[in-house]
Design an enzyme around this catalytic site. Structure first.
Site, PDB file in Angstrom:
ATOM      1  N   HIS A 202      38.090  43.986  35.724  1.00  0.00           N
ATOM      2  CA  HIS A 202      39.101  44.926  36.243  1.00  0.00           C
ATOM      3  C   HIS A 202      39.585  44.529  37.635  1.00  0.00           C
ATOM      4  O   HIS A 202      40.784  44.436  37.891  1.00  0.00           O
ATOM      5  CB  HIS A 202      38.546  46.349  36.268  1.00  0.00           C
ATOM      6  CG  HIS A 202      39.555  47.381  36.659  1.00  0.00           C
ATOM      7  ND1 HIS A 202      39.943  47.607  37.969  1.00  0.00           N
ATOM      8  CD2 HIS A 202      40.286  48.239  35.905  1.00  0.00           C
ATOM      9  CE1 HIS A 202      40.857  48.559  38.004  1.00  0.00           C
ATOM     10  NE2 HIS A 202      41.079  48.960  36.763  1.00  0.00           N
ATOM     11  N   ASP A 203      38.641  44.306  38.537  1.00  0.00           N
ATOM     12  CA  ASP A 203      39.014  43.946  39.908  1.00  0.00           C
ATOM     13  C   ASP A 203      38.891  42.446  40.158  1.00  0.00           C
ATOM     14  O   ASP A 203      38.963  42.003  41.305  1.00  0.00           O
ATOM     15  CB  ASP A 203      38.127  44.710  40.908  1.00  0.00           C
ATOM     16  CG  ASP A 203      38.476  46.192  40.947  1.00  0.00           C
ATOM     17  OD1 ASP A 203      39.510  46.573  40.346  1.00  0.00           O
ATOM     18  OD2 ASP A 203      37.728  46.973  41.559  1.00  0.00           O
TER      19      ASP A 203
END
Ligand SMILES: *[C@@H]1O[C@H](CO)[C@@H](O)[C@H](O)[C@H]1NC(C)=O
Ligand SMILES: *[C@@H]1O[C@H](CO)[C@@H](O)[C@H](O)[C@H]1NC(C)=O
Ligand SMILES: *[C@@H]1O[C@H](CO)[C@@H](O)[C@H](O)[C@H]1NC(C)=O
Ligand SMILES: *[C@@H]1O[C@H](CO)[C@@H](O)[C@H](O)[C@H]1NC(C)=O
Length: 346
Positions: A202-203
Protein backbone atom coordinates in the site's frame (compact mmCIF):
# COMPACT_ATOMS: atom_id res chain seq x y z
CA UNK A 1 -30.76 10.31 -1.91
CA UNK A 2 -30.25 9.84 1.80
CA UNK A 3 -31.52 6.76 3.56
CA UNK A 4 -33.42 7.36 6.76
CA UNK A 5 -32.32 5.33 9.77
CA UNK A 6 -35.61 3.42 9.61
CA UNK A 7 -35.06 2.35 6.01
CA UNK A 8 -31.46 1.47 6.86
CA UNK A 9 -32.66 -1.04 9.45
CA UNK A 10 -35.46 -2.27 7.25
CA UNK A 11 -32.78 -3.15 4.70
CA UNK A 12 -30.65 -4.70 7.42
CA UNK A 13 -33.59 -6.91 8.32
CA UNK A 14 -33.97 -8.00 4.71
CA UNK A 15 -30.30 -8.84 4.47
CA UNK A 16 -30.51 -10.99 7.55
CA UNK A 17 -33.53 -12.86 6.27
CA UNK A 18 -31.69 -13.70 3.05
CA UNK A 19 -29.37 -16.56 4.08
CA UNK A 20 -30.72 -19.90 3.10
CA UNK A 21 -31.16 -22.50 5.80
CA UNK A 22 -29.39 -25.57 4.58
CA UNK A 23 -30.58 -29.12 5.14
CA UNK A 24 -27.94 -29.96 7.72
CA UNK A 25 -28.93 -27.06 9.99
CA UNK A 26 -32.63 -27.88 9.56
CA UNK A 27 -32.25 -31.47 10.56
CA UNK A 28 -30.15 -30.73 13.58
CA UNK A 29 -32.35 -27.96 14.85
CA UNK A 30 -30.78 -25.17 16.89
CA UNK A 31 -27.14 -24.77 15.96
CA UNK A 32 -26.23 -21.27 16.99
CA UNK A 33 -23.44 -21.11 19.55
CA UNK A 34 -23.51 -24.88 19.86
CA UNK A 35 -20.22 -25.59 18.17
CA UNK A 36 -18.77 -27.34 21.19
CA UNK A 37 -21.36 -30.07 20.88
CA UNK A 38 -21.02 -30.50 17.12
CA UNK A 39 -17.63 -31.50 15.77
CA UNK A 40 -16.62 -29.50 12.69
CA UNK A 41 -17.61 -30.98 9.35
CA UNK A 42 -14.76 -32.07 7.12
CA UNK A 43 -14.25 -29.95 4.04
CA UNK A 44 -14.89 -31.59 0.66
CA UNK A 45 -11.72 -30.22 -0.94
CA UNK A 46 -9.79 -28.64 1.97
CA UNK A 47 -10.01 -28.38 5.76
CA UNK A 48 -8.41 -24.97 6.16
CA UNK A 49 -8.20 -21.86 4.01
CA UNK A 50 -5.87 -18.88 4.44
CA UNK A 51 -6.22 -15.68 2.41
CA UNK A 52 -3.36 -13.17 2.33
CA UNK A 53 -4.35 -9.82 0.85
CA UNK A 54 -2.02 -7.30 -0.76
CA UNK A 55 -2.85 -3.80 -1.94
CA UNK A 56 -3.44 -1.78 -5.08
CA UNK A 57 -1.17 -3.31 -7.68
CA UNK A 58 -1.79 -4.00 -11.34
CA UNK A 59 -1.67 -7.55 -12.60
CA UNK A 60 1.06 -6.95 -15.16
CA UNK A 61 3.30 -5.17 -12.68
CA UNK A 62 3.16 -8.01 -10.14
CA UNK A 63 3.53 -10.62 -12.84
CA UNK A 64 6.80 -9.09 -14.00
CA UNK A 65 8.57 -9.32 -10.63
CA UNK A 66 10.78 -12.33 -9.87
CA UNK A 67 9.67 -12.92 -6.27
CA UNK A 68 6.02 -13.23 -7.33
CA UNK A 69 6.77 -15.21 -10.49
CA UNK A 70 8.91 -17.70 -8.58
CA UNK A 71 6.14 -18.39 -6.13
CA UNK A 72 3.73 -18.95 -9.02
CA UNK A 73 5.73 -22.11 -9.82
CA UNK A 74 4.39 -23.58 -6.57
CA UNK A 75 0.74 -22.83 -7.26
CA UNK A 76 -2.11 -22.11 -9.66
CA UNK A 77 -2.00 -18.59 -11.09
CA UNK A 78 -5.54 -17.21 -11.38
CA UNK A 79 -5.35 -15.05 -14.48
CA UNK A 80 -8.89 -13.73 -14.38
CA UNK A 81 -9.57 -12.86 -10.74
CA UNK A 82 -11.34 -9.54 -10.21
CA UNK A 83 -11.88 -7.17 -7.31
CA UNK A 84 -15.42 -5.92 -6.58
CA UNK A 85 -14.98 -2.16 -6.53
CA UNK A 86 -12.65 0.69 -5.45
CA UNK A 87 -11.24 1.70 -2.96
CA UNK A 88 -9.94 -0.78 -0.34
CA UNK A 89 -12.45 -1.02 2.51
CA UNK A 90 -15.51 -2.11 0.50
CA UNK A 91 -13.47 -5.00 -0.95
CA UNK A 92 -12.46 -6.29 2.50
CA UNK A 93 -16.05 -5.95 3.69
CA UNK A 94 -17.26 -7.83 0.61
CA UNK A 95 -14.83 -10.67 1.35
CA UNK A 96 -16.67 -11.44 4.60
CA UNK A 97 -20.14 -10.01 3.99
CA UNK A 98 -20.80 -10.74 0.32
CA UNK A 99 -21.53 -7.05 -0.37
CA UNK A 100 -19.90 -3.66 0.02
CA UNK A 101 -23.15 -2.50 1.71
CA UNK A 102 -22.77 0.81 -0.10
CA UNK A 103 -19.39 1.69 1.42
CA UNK A 104 -17.63 3.93 -1.10
CA UNK A 105 -14.58 5.13 0.84
CA UNK A 106 -12.10 4.07 3.54
CA UNK A 107 -13.69 5.78 6.54
CA UNK A 108 -14.62 4.48 9.99
CA UNK A 109 -17.76 2.33 9.46
CA UNK A 110 -19.83 0.14 11.73
CA UNK A 111 -21.94 -2.42 9.90
CA UNK A 112 -25.07 -3.12 12.03
CA UNK A 113 -24.76 -6.17 14.29
CA UNK A 114 -27.63 -8.00 12.68
CA UNK A 115 -26.06 -8.15 9.22
CA UNK A 116 -24.99 -11.75 8.60
CA UNK A 117 -21.45 -12.65 7.57
CA UNK A 118 -19.32 -15.64 6.67
CA UNK A 119 -18.44 -15.85 10.38
CA UNK A 120 -22.08 -16.74 11.16
CA UNK A 121 -22.14 -19.43 8.49
CA UNK A 122 -18.85 -20.93 9.71
CA UNK A 123 -19.80 -20.94 13.39
CA UNK A 124 -23.17 -22.53 12.65
CA UNK A 125 -21.24 -25.54 11.36
CA UNK A 126 -18.80 -25.59 14.25
CA UNK A 127 -15.98 -24.21 12.10
CA UNK A 128 -13.39 -21.82 13.51
CA UNK A 129 -11.94 -18.60 12.10
CA UNK A 130 -9.32 -15.97 12.85
CA UNK A 131 -8.28 -12.71 11.28
CA UNK A 132 -4.51 -12.11 11.58
CA UNK A 133 -3.54 -8.42 11.34
CA UNK A 134 0.11 -7.58 11.19
CA UNK A 135 0.99 -4.81 13.69
CA UNK A 136 -2.48 -4.53 15.26
CA UNK A 137 -1.66 -3.12 18.72
CA UNK A 138 -3.80 -5.62 20.68
CA UNK A 139 -6.22 -8.52 20.31
CA UNK A 140 -9.62 -7.19 19.25
CA UNK A 141 -8.43 -3.61 18.71
CA UNK A 142 -11.20 -1.54 17.08
CA UNK A 143 -9.39 1.75 16.39
CA UNK A 144 -8.88 3.35 12.99
CA UNK A 145 -5.10 3.32 12.70
CA UNK A 146 -2.09 2.44 14.83
CA UNK A 147 1.39 2.48 13.36
CA UNK A 148 1.24 0.47 10.14
CA UNK A 149 -2.07 -1.18 11.07
CA UNK A 150 -5.33 0.13 9.57
CA UNK A 151 -8.94 -0.77 10.31
CA UNK A 152 -9.94 -0.44 6.64
CA UNK A 153 -7.95 -3.59 5.79
CA UNK A 154 -9.57 -5.70 8.51
CA UNK A 155 -12.44 -7.84 7.16
CA UNK A 156 -13.96 -8.56 10.60
CA UNK A 157 -13.79 -5.52 12.87
CA UNK A 158 -16.01 -3.35 10.66
CA UNK A 159 -18.90 -5.72 11.42
CA UNK A 160 -20.46 -4.93 14.81
CA UNK A 161 -21.53 -8.58 15.00
CA UNK A 162 -17.83 -9.22 15.62
CA UNK A 163 -16.57 -5.97 17.21
CA UNK A 164 -19.35 -5.82 19.82
CA UNK A 165 -19.20 -9.50 20.69
CA UNK A 166 -16.57 -10.01 23.44
CA UNK A 167 -15.94 -13.61 22.44
CA UNK A 168 -15.78 -13.10 18.68
CA UNK A 169 -13.64 -9.98 18.77
CA UNK A 170 -10.86 -12.10 20.27
CA UNK A 171 -10.56 -13.79 16.86
CA UNK A 172 -8.90 -10.60 15.62
CA UNK A 173 -5.27 -11.22 16.51
CA UNK A 174 -1.76 -9.94 15.73
CA UNK A 175 0.02 -11.42 12.71
CA UNK A 176 2.58 -13.16 14.92
CA UNK A 177 -0.21 -15.39 16.25
CA UNK A 178 -0.19 -17.32 12.94
CA UNK A 179 3.23 -18.83 13.64
CA UNK A 180 2.09 -19.69 17.17
CA UNK A 181 -1.08 -21.36 15.85
CA UNK A 182 0.89 -23.37 13.27
CA UNK A 183 3.34 -24.47 15.95
CA UNK A 184 0.57 -25.45 18.34
CA UNK A 185 -1.32 -27.32 15.60
CA UNK A 186 -4.34 -25.10 16.28
CA UNK A 187 -5.15 -23.73 12.86
CA UNK A 188 -8.61 -22.24 12.46
CA UNK A 189 -10.63 -23.46 9.45
CA UNK A 190 -10.97 -19.95 7.94
CA UNK A 191 -8.01 -17.56 8.15
CA UNK A 192 -7.33 -14.12 6.77
CA UNK A 193 -3.91 -12.45 7.00
CA UNK A 194 -3.39 -8.73 6.37
CA UNK A 195 0.24 -7.60 6.12
CA UNK A 196 0.96 -4.09 7.38
CA UNK A 197 0.77 -0.98 5.15
CA UNK A 198 4.38 -1.40 4.02
CA UNK A 199 4.44 -5.15 3.48
CA UNK A 200 1.12 -5.25 1.60
CA UNK A 201 2.46 -2.75 -0.99
CA UNK A 202 0.00 0.00 0.00
CA UNK A 203 2.65 2.52 1.02
CA UNK A 204 5.43 0.83 -0.94
CA UNK A 205 5.27 -1.12 -4.21
CA UNK A 206 4.95 -4.63 -5.60
CA UNK A 207 8.72 -5.12 -5.47
CA UNK A 208 8.87 -4.34 -1.76
CA UNK A 209 5.87 -6.57 -1.03
CA UNK A 210 7.37 -9.34 -3.16
CA UNK A 211 10.50 -9.29 -1.03
CA UNK A 212 8.40 -9.45 2.13
CA UNK A 213 6.34 -12.30 0.66
CA UNK A 214 9.46 -14.31 -0.18
CA UNK A 215 10.47 -14.16 3.46
CA UNK A 216 6.94 -14.79 4.73
CA UNK A 217 6.81 -17.85 2.48
CA UNK A 218 10.13 -19.14 3.78
CA UNK A 219 9.34 -18.55 7.45
CA UNK A 220 5.60 -19.22 7.61
CA UNK A 221 3.64 -20.25 4.51
CA UNK A 222 5.98 -23.08 3.58
CA UNK A 223 5.72 -24.78 6.99
CA UNK A 224 4.57 -28.32 6.14
CA UNK A 225 1.79 -28.20 8.76
CA UNK A 226 0.29 -25.24 6.90
CA UNK A 227 1.22 -26.07 3.34
CA UNK A 228 -0.12 -29.63 3.44
CA UNK A 229 -3.36 -28.84 5.19
CA UNK A 230 -4.43 -25.46 3.95
CA UNK A 231 -5.61 -23.93 0.72
CA UNK A 232 -3.76 -20.62 0.52
CA UNK A 233 -4.94 -17.70 -1.63
CA UNK A 234 -2.65 -14.76 -2.29
CA UNK A 235 -4.58 -11.88 -3.79
CA UNK A 236 -4.94 -8.09 -3.98
CA UNK A 237 -7.85 -6.00 -2.78
CA UNK A 238 -8.01 -3.97 -6.00
CA UNK A 239 -6.14 -2.92 -9.15
CA UNK A 240 -4.21 0.35 -9.30
CA UNK A 241 -5.49 1.53 -12.67
CA UNK A 242 -9.04 2.83 -12.23
CA UNK A 243 -9.77 3.20 -15.96
CA UNK A 244 -9.19 -0.52 -16.47
CA UNK A 245 -10.87 -3.72 -15.42
CA UNK A 246 -10.27 -4.43 -11.75
CA UNK A 247 -8.31 -7.60 -12.37
CA UNK A 248 -5.87 -8.60 -9.63
CA UNK A 249 -2.94 -11.02 -9.52
CA UNK A 250 -3.99 -14.07 -7.49
CA UNK A 251 -2.37 -17.38 -6.68
CA UNK A 252 -3.62 -20.59 -5.07
CA UNK A 253 -0.99 -22.45 -3.05
CA UNK A 254 -0.82 -25.19 -0.48
CA UNK A 255 -3.43 -27.94 -0.50
CA UNK A 256 -3.89 -28.11 -4.29
CA UNK A 257 -3.54 -31.17 -6.56
CA UNK A 258 0.21 -31.71 -7.13
CA UNK A 259 -0.19 -31.91 -10.88
CA UNK A 260 -1.58 -28.35 -10.97
CA UNK A 261 1.57 -26.79 -9.49
CA UNK A 262 2.90 -24.15 -11.87
CA UNK A 263 -0.27 -24.04 -13.99
CA UNK A 264 -2.62 -21.18 -14.86
CA UNK A 265 -6.39 -20.99 -14.55
CA UNK A 266 -8.28 -18.43 -16.62
CA UNK A 267 -11.75 -18.99 -15.09
CA UNK A 268 -13.52 -15.74 -14.25
CA UNK A 269 -13.42 -15.18 -10.49
CA UNK A 270 -14.16 -12.33 -8.07
CA UNK A 271 -13.66 -11.93 -4.32
CA UNK A 272 -17.16 -13.52 -4.05
CA UNK A 273 -15.68 -16.66 -5.59
CA UNK A 274 -13.60 -17.16 -2.46
CA UNK A 275 -16.70 -16.85 -0.26
CA UNK A 276 -18.64 -19.24 -2.47
CA UNK A 277 -15.78 -21.76 -2.66
CA UNK A 278 -15.74 -21.82 1.15
CA UNK A 279 -19.54 -22.17 1.30
CA UNK A 280 -19.50 -25.06 -1.17
CA UNK A 281 -16.56 -26.78 0.52
CA UNK A 282 -18.39 -27.07 3.85
CA UNK A 283 -22.03 -26.88 2.67
CA UNK A 284 -22.53 -23.62 4.55
CA UNK A 285 -25.48 -22.29 2.59
CA UNK A 286 -25.05 -18.66 1.51
CA UNK A 287 -25.42 -15.05 2.61
CA UNK A 288 -27.76 -14.47 -0.33
CA UNK A 289 -25.67 -11.60 -1.69
CA UNK A 290 -22.79 -11.49 -4.21
CA UNK A 291 -21.77 -14.92 -2.98
CA UNK A 292 -25.07 -16.28 -4.34
CA UNK A 293 -24.93 -14.52 -7.71
CA UNK A 294 -24.03 -16.93 -10.47
CA UNK A 295 -22.33 -14.14 -12.45
CA UNK A 296 -19.79 -13.37 -9.74
CA UNK A 297 -19.42 -16.51 -7.67
CA UNK A 298 -17.55 -19.10 -9.74
CA UNK A 299 -15.91 -21.70 -7.47
CA UNK A 300 -12.14 -22.26 -7.83
CA UNK A 301 -11.92 -24.66 -10.75
CA UNK A 302 -10.01 -27.49 -9.09
CA UNK A 303 -12.53 -27.48 -6.23
CA UNK A 304 -15.48 -27.25 -8.63
CA UNK A 305 -14.18 -30.34 -10.42
CA UNK A 306 -13.77 -32.29 -7.19
CA UNK A 307 -17.28 -31.51 -5.99
CA UNK A 308 -18.93 -31.66 -9.44
CA UNK A 309 -20.01 -28.03 -9.34
CA UNK A 310 -20.68 -26.33 -12.66
CA UNK A 311 -19.19 -22.86 -13.05
CA UNK A 312 -20.57 -20.20 -15.38
CA UNK A 313 -18.47 -19.52 -18.44
CA UNK A 314 -18.35 -15.72 -18.65
CA UNK A 315 -17.07 -14.39 -21.97
CA UNK A 316 -14.34 -11.76 -21.84
CA UNK A 317 -16.65 -9.02 -23.20
CA UNK A 318 -19.26 -9.78 -20.53
CA UNK A 319 -16.87 -9.31 -17.62
CA UNK A 320 -17.70 -6.06 -15.81
CA UNK A 321 -14.93 -3.49 -15.19
CA UNK A 322 -15.82 -3.40 -11.46
CA UNK A 323 -14.00 -0.07 -11.30
CA UNK A 324 -16.82 2.09 -9.94
CA UNK A 325 -18.08 2.67 -6.42
CA UNK A 326 -21.33 0.86 -5.57
CA UNK A 327 -23.81 2.81 -3.44
CA UNK A 328 -26.32 1.30 -1.05
CA UNK A 329 -27.21 0.78 2.60
CA UNK A 330 -24.23 2.56 4.18
CA UNK A 331 -23.40 5.20 1.59
CA UNK A 332 -22.81 8.41 3.55
CA UNK A 333 -23.12 6.59 6.89
CA UNK A 334 -19.53 6.52 8.11
CA UNK A 335 -18.74 8.08 11.48
CA UNK A 336 -17.28 11.24 9.99
CA UNK A 337 -20.11 11.66 7.54
CA UNK A 338 -22.73 11.49 10.28
CA UNK A 339 -20.90 13.35 13.09
CA UNK A 340 -19.52 16.87 12.86
CA UNK A 341 -17.34 16.47 15.94
CA UNK A 342 -15.96 13.85 18.27
CA UNK A 343 -14.08 10.69 17.50
CA UNK A 344 -15.35 7.27 16.44
CA UNK A 345 -15.90 4.71 19.20
CA UNK A 346 -12.78 2.76 20.20
C1 LIG B 1 -31.36 -4.89 13.41
O1 LIG B 1 -30.86 -3.92 14.33
C2 LIG B 1 -31.62 -2.77 14.43
C3 LIG B 1 -30.95 -1.77 15.36
O2 LIG B 1 -29.80 -2.22 15.92
C4 LIG B 1 -33.04 -3.08 14.87
O3 LIG B 1 -33.81 -1.92 14.85
C5 LIG B 1 -33.65 -4.13 13.95
O4 LIG B 1 -34.90 -4.55 14.45
C6 LIG B 1 -32.74 -5.33 13.84
N1 LIG B 1 -33.29 -6.30 12.91
C7 LIG B 1 -33.33 -7.60 13.19
C8 LIG B 1 -33.83 -8.50 12.11
O5 LIG B 1 -32.97 -8.04 14.26
C1 LIG C 1 -4.92 -3.50 -14.00
O1 LIG C 1 -3.86 -2.79 -14.44
C2 LIG C 1 -3.09 -3.36 -15.47
C3 LIG C 1 -2.00 -2.43 -15.76
O2 LIG C 1 -0.83 -3.10 -15.50
C4 LIG C 1 -3.84 -3.58 -16.73
O3 LIG C 1 -3.05 -4.26 -17.68
C5 LIG C 1 -4.98 -4.39 -16.39
O4 LIG C 1 -5.78 -4.46 -17.55
C6 LIG C 1 -5.73 -3.74 -15.22
N1 LIG C 1 -6.59 -4.64 -14.80
C7 LIG C 1 -6.16 -5.70 -15.09
C8 LIG C 1 -7.22 -6.12 -16.08
O5 LIG C 1 -5.11 -6.23 -14.65
C1 LIG D 1 -12.69 10.06 8.46
O1 LIG D 1 -11.84 9.83 9.56
C2 LIG D 1 -10.63 9.23 9.23
C3 LIG D 1 -9.89 8.93 10.53
O2 LIG D 1 -9.83 10.03 11.36
C4 LIG D 1 -9.85 10.13 8.28
O3 LIG D 1 -8.63 9.57 7.94
C5 LIG D 1 -10.68 10.33 7.04
O4 LIG D 1 -10.04 11.18 6.14
C6 LIG D 1 -12.02 10.94 7.43
N1 LIG D 1 -12.86 11.10 6.27
C7 LIG D 1 -13.59 12.19 6.05
C8 LIG D 1 -14.50 12.16 4.85
O5 LIG D 1 -13.54 13.17 6.76
C1 LIG E 1 -13.88 2.79 -15.27
O1 LIG E 1 -13.33 2.49 -16.52
C2 LIG E 1 -13.96 3.18 -17.59
C3 LIG E 1 -13.34 2.65 -18.88
O2 LIG E 1 -11.97 2.89 -18.90
C4 LIG E 1 -13.74 4.67 -17.41
O3 LIG E 1 -14.42 5.35 -18.43
C5 LIG E 1 -14.29 5.08 -16.05
O4 LIG E 1 -13.98 6.45 -15.82
C6 LIG E 1 -13.66 4.24 -14.96
N1 LIG E 1 -14.26 4.58 -13.68
C7 LIG E 1 -13.54 5.10 -12.70
C8 LIG E 1 -14.28 5.38 -11.42
O5 LIG E 1 -12.35 5.33 -12.79
Amino acid sequence: MRLTLASLFALATLAVAAPTVDEHTKHHGKHHGSHHKHPAVKGKAFDHILQVWFENQDFDVVDSIANWKNLAKEGILLENFNAITHPSEPNYVAAAGGSNFGITNDDYYNIPANISTIYDLLEKKGLTWKVYQEDIPSVGYTGYKAGQYVRKHNPAVIFDSVAENPKRVKNIVPGTQLDADIKAGKLPNWMFYTPNMLNDAHDTDAKYAGKWLKRFYETTLSKPELLKNTLILLTFDENASYPQRNRVWSLLLGDIPKKLKGTKDSTYYTHYSTLHTVEQNWDLGSLGRGDAEKKSNNVFDFVAKQIHYKNLNVAEHDIPLNNNTISGLLTGKSFNETHTSGTPPP
